[in-house]
Design a protein around this motif. Structure first.
Motif, short mmCIF file in Angstrom:
data_model
loop_
_atom_site.label_atom_id
_atom_site.label_comp_id
_atom_site.label_asym_id
_atom_site.label_seq_id
_atom_site.Cartn_x
_atom_site.Cartn_y
_atom_site.Cartn_z
N ALA A 112 0.83 -1.21 0.00
CA ALA A 112 0.00 0.00 0.00
C ALA A 112 0.87 1.25 0.00
N ALA A 115 2.14 1.84 -3.44
CA ALA A 115 1.09 2.43 -4.27
C ALA A 115 0.90 3.91 -3.96
N ASP A 116 0.91 4.27 -2.68
CA ASP A 116 0.73 5.66 -2.30
C ASP A 116 1.84 6.54 -2.89
N VAL A 119 1.47 6.41 -7.17
CA VAL A 119 0.30 6.98 -7.87
C VAL A 119 0.50 8.43 -8.29
N ALA A 141 -3.75 -2.63 -4.94
CA ALA A 141 -3.57 -1.36 -4.24
C ALA A 141 -3.65 -0.19 -5.21
N LEU A 142 -3.09 -0.32 -6.41
CA LEU A 142 -3.17 0.74 -7.40
C LEU A 142 -4.59 0.92 -7.92
N ARG A 145 -6.66 2.92 -5.68
CA ARG A 145 -6.34 4.35 -5.68
C ARG A 145 -6.68 5.01 -7.01
#
Length: 454
Positions: A112, A115-116, A119, A141-142, A145
């Motif tokens: 996660a 991904a954060d 993105v 996870a992507l 988001r």
């Protein structure tokens, strides 16, 4: 044209492209990664907390973006679930698998965090290629988001059948995470078939040919064996034979044959079995004593994982025992080193070796087998001894195939290689060389990216 975004657990710094410090993935992708590419992942550094914003470095027209891991995240994600649960499981070593729920939670949390951090750097038309077992949950996870573009995943290590995967408590969650990708790639058809069986059994998804049909989506599974830059490695090997380093090795051999093995120090590589096989060679075939020396290069890795510490102690003991039993004042049968050797020097060592020993207990592909073949002099080639449990065995039927769990098979194959005629060595090598030069690193990259872009 869509931008390619590569995501891997470790990111090679620009100076390491093709250097000794670069891993197998970096070497395989180095000729494919074009200017404009974004390569994202872990920096390899551990700090108090996992960083939120990536550090950017430009090199060769490529943007390298990395984040640091916090100490607790590193322990749970990397040491814990990735390398104490998934790695042994996917190498069929259930007795070494250790699972804790908090490690799996840490594994999800780090994905996660990846991904954060990723993105904000993404463009809507990016094509993302995720690599290896550390990052299985990243696509989900992507997606959560808001990224709706194409995402592919390639597993560089083996996959397992349902009867083995069911030992992993979150098997269903892992399979569902894999099915969040558009394309999932494996080294061999066997691994691909096992994935399809598991996806149906654990997730209840339908399987249509080589596709998994999920809720409104289709996940394409492909077999795409990784290769090497065969021509480049062959040139490097030929050049290296004239260096002082290789001449020192030749002088130290004093006319004896060289058998060589080179890999990370890892329990999946079958190193104790190989040492025992070499001891059986010297014991059962005493005519080979003083005629051959085995050079085992086993670069240290994952030294904070207990199983690797235990393995190193065992190998130290076995090496001492073998040399104590068989050494003579002018001959040391086993040369065992745990330092990293530069690729150019390794290519030269392969070139002059009579035997290449590649006998893992289980391996996704094993590029050392391909490098050994590429390095050989076609006029006077060495012999490849290969585990039937390496992915390369599907392509290399002309190697001397062994079951690494039987040290006597290794001993018998080594004796056969030492006694093999030049004509047979040339014929076997010619067939192996064709396979290495056909399934190259460039072909591997093009096949996967074409499948992902389709």
């Amino acid at each position: 044209m869509a931008r390619l975004v590569i995501v891997s657990n470790r990111v090679p710094p620009p100076r390491a492209r093709g250097a000794a410090s670069a891993g197998g993935l970096a070497v395989a992708l180095q000729s494919f990664v074009a200017p404009g590419t974004l390569w994202f992942g872990w920096s390899g550094r551990v700090h108090e907390r996992t960083s939120e914003k990536p550090r950017l470095v430009e090199g060769h027209g490529v943007t390298y973006a990395t984040i640091d891991l916090g100490a607790e995240d590193y322990d749970r994600f990397y040491v814990g679930f990735a390398n104490s649960s998934l790695w042994p499981l996917l190498h069929f070593r259930l007795g070494l698998m250790r699972y804790r729920r908090e490690d799996f939670e840490g594994y999800l949390a780090v994905n996660a965090a990846f991904a954060d951090a990723l993105v904000p750097m993404l463009r809507p038309d990016d094509v993302i290629w995720v690599h290896d077992y550390h990052l299985i949950p990243l696509a989900a996870a992507l997606r959560a988001r808001g990224f709706a573009g194409r995402i592919g995943f390639f597993l560089h290590i083996p996959f397992v059948p349902p009867s083995v995967l069911e030992a992993l408590p979150p098997a269903r969650e892992v399979l569902q995470a894999l099915c969040a990708y558009d394309v999932v790639g494996f080294q061999t058809r066997t691994h691909l078939a096992d994935f399809l069986d598991c996806a149906h059994r654990f997730s209840g998804f339908a399987v249509d040919g080589d596709e998994v049909v999920t809720d409104g989506r289709r996940v394409r599974a492909i077999a795409d064996p990784i290769g090497i830059d065969a021509a480049g490695f062959a040139r490097s090997a030929a050049r290296s034979t004239g260096t002082a380093y290789i001449q020192r090795m030749k002088d130290s051999l004093a006319g004896r044959a060289l058998a060589i093995s080179a890999e990370r120090l890892d329990y999946s590589k079958g190193l104790p079995n190989r040492f025992e096989g070499f001891a059986r060679l010297l014991d059962r075939f005493p005519q080979q004593q003083r005629r051959v020396s085995l050079l085992q290069i086993a670069a240290r890795s994952r030294e904070d994982v207990e199983e690797y510490q235990t393995l190193r102690r065992e190998l130290d003991r076995l090496a001492g025992d073998i040399n104590g039993r068989f050494s003579q004042f002018d001959w040391v049968p086993l040369r065992y080193m745990t330092q990293t050797v530069e690729r150019t020097k390794l290519a030269g060592l392969f070139r002059i070796a009579r035997i290449g020993l590649v006998t893992p207990l289980r391996d996704g592909m094993n590029l050392v087998a391909k490098e050994f073949v590429a390095a050989q002099d076609p006029a006077d080639p060495g012999v490849l001894i290969l585990s039937r449990f390496a992915g390369a065995a599907e392509e290399f039927s002309e190697a001397l195939m062994v079951n690494p769990y039987d040290p006597d098979q290794i001993a018998e194959a080594m004796n056969a290689a030492l006694e093999m005629s030049l004509e047979e060595r040339q014929a076997r090598h010619a067939a192996l060389r064709r396979a290495v030069f056909e399934v190259t690193a460039a072909r591997y990259c093009n096949v996967f990216v074409d499948a992902l872009a389709a």
